[in-house]
Motif scaffolding. Structure first.
Motif, PDB file in Angstrom:
ATOM      1  N   GLY A 168       7.661 -16.805  81.962  1.00 47.75           N
ATOM      2  CA  GLY A 168       7.322 -17.154  80.591  1.00 47.75           C
ATOM      3  C   GLY A 168       6.709 -15.986  79.829  1.00 47.75           C
ATOM      4  N   HIS A 169       7.009 -15.902  78.545  1.00 46.38           N
ATOM      5  CA  HIS A 169       6.436 -14.866  77.671  1.00 46.38           C
ATOM      6  C   HIS A 169       6.041 -15.499  76.345  1.00 46.38           C
ATOM      7  CE1 HIS A 169       7.791 -11.549  80.226  1.00 46.38           C
ATOM      8  NE2 HIS A 169       9.024 -12.039  80.218  1.00 46.38           N
ATOM      9  N   CYS A 204       2.425  -9.931  74.217  1.00 47.50           N
ATOM     10  CA  CYS A 204       2.668 -11.090  75.084  1.00 47.50           C
ATOM     11  C   CYS A 204       1.350 -11.443  75.768  1.00 47.50           C
ATOM     12  CB  CYS A 204       3.746 -10.747  76.110  1.00 47.50           C
ATOM     13  SG  CYS A 204       3.994 -12.030  77.344  1.00 47.50           S
ATOM     14  N   PRO A 206       0.460 -13.281  78.557  1.00 48.35           N
ATOM     15  CA  PRO A 206       0.303 -12.981  79.995  1.00 48.35           C
ATOM     16  C   PRO A 206       0.590 -11.523  80.368  1.00 48.35           C
ATOM     17  CG  PRO A 206       2.163 -14.490  79.647  1.00 48.35           C
ATOM     18  CD  PRO A 206       1.581 -14.203  78.301  1.00 48.35           C
ATOM     19  N   HIS A 207       1.299 -10.768  79.515  1.00 46.49           N
ATOM     20  CA  HIS A 207       1.636  -9.367  79.839  1.00 46.49           C
ATOM     21  C   HIS A 207       1.322  -8.502  78.623  1.00 46.49           C
ATOM     22  CE1 HIS A 207       4.670 -12.182  81.657  1.00 46.49           C
ATOM     23  NE2 HIS A 207       4.100 -11.696  82.731  1.00 46.49           N
ATOM     24  N   MET A 210       3.379  -5.704  76.990  1.00 46.16           N
ATOM     25  CA  MET A 210       4.579  -5.984  76.187  1.00 46.16           C
ATOM     26  C   MET A 210       4.141  -6.072  74.725  1.00 46.16           C
ATOM     27  SD  MET A 210       6.362  -9.023  78.421  1.00 46.16           S
ATOM     28  CE  MET A 210       7.601  -9.378  77.174  1.00 46.16           C
TER      29      MET A 210
HETATM   30 CU   LIG Z   1       5.304 -11.605  78.864  1.00 43.44          CU
END
Ligand SMILES: [Cu+2]
Length: 218
Positions: A168-169, A204, A206-207, A210
């Motif tokens: 997921g993003h 993003c 969770p990341h 990004m």
């Molecule tokens: Cu992500």
């Protein structure tokens, strides 16, 4: 027997060969070095524009050259008004270039390569083409990145993010103005409308490595 003279000769020959190879590689300067301005051009999706490229020879040379486009993004047609030019010593040359961008050509920043061929010698010039989005623009999320991740759109345009990754993003505005929330694989976000001029970076959740940004113009 004393081996010192032998080693000495071997070292001298080795160094000599290196100097000779270096000389052969660098002594002959390239015959064609050209510069082009502007370095970046912008065209709206579904539009055509003409640009004047200013070519300058950086070295003294005079030659007839064939000019063409080596690489253009999908949905973009680029043609030169004169595909054969005469580039002269230290003189600037204006070259007219027509750029036609299909309405389906993806918005974003692309490299285009213009190649000049004179007497079999090639030289290329890199330009940036910014395809400005109008209407509905899709940003694909794939391999932990956004495509495009840097785009310019006209006010009133809308962006939809689609996640092609297994994980997921999100695309979440730095300033909190928009958020796709978590998108699962193959899920599309609601369309987000950009009706205010400005620059809107996103990331993003969770990341956070990004990142992307949309610049909204009149
Ligand atoms: Cu992500």
């Amino acid at each position: 027997m004393n081996k010192t003279p032998v080693i000495f000769i071997v070292v001298i020959v080795f160094l000599g060969l290196n100097i000779l190879i270096g000389y052969l590689a660098f002594a002959e300067p390239p015959d064609y070095l050209i510069n082009a301005t502007p370095e970046s051009i912008s065209v709206y999706q579904g539009n055509s524009s003409s640009f004047k490229l200013n070519l300058t020879s950086l070295r003294d040379f005079e030659s007839k050259m064939m000019v063409g486009i080596k690489e253009a993004p999908d949905g973009v047609e680029i043609s030169m008004e004169n595909d054969e030019i005469q580039l002269s010593n230290e003189k600037n040359l204006i070259l007219k270039m027509n750029v036609k961008v299909d309405s389906k050509a993806p918005a974003g920043l692309y490299d285009i390569v213009i190649e000049a061929n004179g007497n079999g010698l090639l030289h290329s010039v890199d330009l940036k083409l910014n395809i400005i989005g109008t209407g509905q623009i899709i940003v694909i999320i794939q391999d932990f990145w956004y495509f495009p991740n840097n785009l310019t759109v006209r006010t009133g345009s809308e962006i939809i993010w689609i996640n092609r990754d297994l994980v997921g993003h999100t695309a979440t505005a730095d300033n909190g103005e928009f958020d796709t929330n978590m998108l699962q694989q193959n899920q599309a976000s609601l369309s987000i409308v950009f009706d205010k001029v400005g620059v809107y970076p996103w990331f993003c959740v969770p990341h956070p490595q990004m990142v992307g940004a949309v610049k909204v113009i009149e």
